[in-house]
Design an enzyme around this catalytic site. Structure first.
Site, PDB file in Angstrom:
ATOM      1  N   ARG A 225      92.619 -36.824  53.331  1.00 26.43           N
ATOM      2  CA  ARG A 225      92.805 -38.266  53.311  1.00 26.43           C
ATOM      3  C   ARG A 225      92.735 -38.732  51.866  1.00 26.43           C
ATOM      4  NH1 ARG A 225      94.702 -37.575  57.448  1.00 26.43           N
ATOM      5  NH2 ARG A 225      94.237 -38.473  59.506  1.00 26.43           N
ATOM      6  N   HIS A 273     102.925 -36.435  52.210  1.00 31.73           N
ATOM      7  CA  HIS A 273     102.222 -36.340  53.492  1.00 31.73           C
ATOM      8  C   HIS A 273     102.964 -35.408  54.447  1.00 31.73           C
ATOM      9  CE1 HIS A 273      99.089 -38.649  56.064  1.00 31.73           C
ATOM     10  NE2 HIS A 273      99.249 -37.405  56.519  1.00 31.73           N
TER      11      HIS A 273
END
Length: 310
Positions: A225, A273
């Site tokens: 994250r 991502h």
């Protein structure tokens, strides 16, 4: 007949409708999967945080909310959510993460960038550690993803230390926990991989103080994250040479703005991502099997602990 509400962006419906219906049938469930059930009739919600459902109060009959995402930080604190929340633990997601983490760990260990990015006609003979056992790796986060990556890197010969908030015991992995354990896990680590959930306790876990604990010239790999790292502290550590290179797949703002300094920094690799993706076929089977457990009166798997945030 179970009424199952699919609450996600429209493109996800196109991907999931067929495999999820097939998985429900395979699990022995008779279900009506739809995007349009009246809230008071819904038995289960298949949920993505960017979908239409944000207020769970009308869903008075709902037995559980099944997340399509492994991360639940954007919904776990929703005050209207009183139903059980299950995160997604998908074997194919785990396999993909192991491949991505292993690939970038080997990339940095072997110094591949020196050759791949400098095809300039100069013959450079670099000396690398003879084997992986000379390169200590630390993984922050020993959940399903972190544990699988730790085991894969151990099989390649890396000495692996893992850190988690609560104590873990994984064969062949040095497992540490707590504040003192975090400092010990980071001290002199040459490669640090972040696979922690995003919670108030993990935000900026890599900061100026903790980055200074690493071996000088260490590498950072973050597919976890974005907020796990203090961005300014990381740039300062890269500029000083304390960190040789950082490969980041996740960011505080996504997509990463085009004018963000990460894009232009010569010691930083940005990937969009893509470390691992949920596969509709395997994710659907996990979700359907979990619903079948609920219908059989068994405890749901992968329940989120609201007090911990994951």
């Amino acid at each position: 007949m179970l009424n199952i509400l699919f609450s996600a962006q429209p493109p996800r419906w196109d991907e999931y409708a067929a495999p999820l219906n097939a998985a429900l049938t395979k699990a022995g469930l008779t279900a009506n999967l739809s995007r349009d059930h009246a809230p008071e009739t819904v038995d289960y919600i298949v949920f993505a945080p960017n979908g239409p459902v944000t207020d769970f109060r009308p869903y008075t009959r709902t037995k559980a909310v099944m997340s399509l995402w492994a991360g639940v930080e954007t919904v776990v604190d929703n005050p209207t959510l009183t139903q059980p929340l299950c995160k997604l633990v998908d074997p194919s997601l785990t396999d993909g993460m192991v491949e991505w983490v292993t690939g970038h760990t080997l990339r940095h260990h072997l110094g591949m960038d020196d050759h791949v990015t400098r095809q300039d006609g100069v013959w450079r003979n670099f000396i690398y550690p003879p084997v992986a056992k000379h390169r200590p790796v630390t993984i922050l986060g020993l959940g399903a993803l972190g544990a699988a990556c730790a085991e894969a890197l151990h099989r390649l010969g890396f000495p692996v230390t893992g850190w988690s908030r609560s104590a873990k015991d994984i064969p062949n992995i040095r497992c540490l926990s707590g504040d003192a354990g975090l400092r010990e896990a980071l001290k002199d680590a040459e490669i640090v991989i972040l696979l922690l959930p995003q919670t108030p306790a993990t935000e900026n876990i890599l900061n100026a103080e903790t980055l200074a604990l690493l071996a000088r010239g260490a590498f950072i790999i973050n597919p976890g994250r974005g907020p796990l790292i203090d961005d300014d502290a990381l740039i300062a550590a890269l500029d000083s040479g304390q960190i040789a290179h950082a490969t980041l797949d996740v960011f505080r703002t996504e997509p990463l703005p085009s004018d963000h300094p990460f894009w232009a920094h010569p010691a930083l690799t940005v990937t969009p991502h893509i470390a691992s993706s949920t596969r509709p076929e395997t994710a659907s089977e996990v979700i359907a099997q979990n619903m079948a457990r609920g219908e059989a009166g068994q405890r749901f798997l992968y329940l989120v602990d609201r007090s911990r945030g994951y």
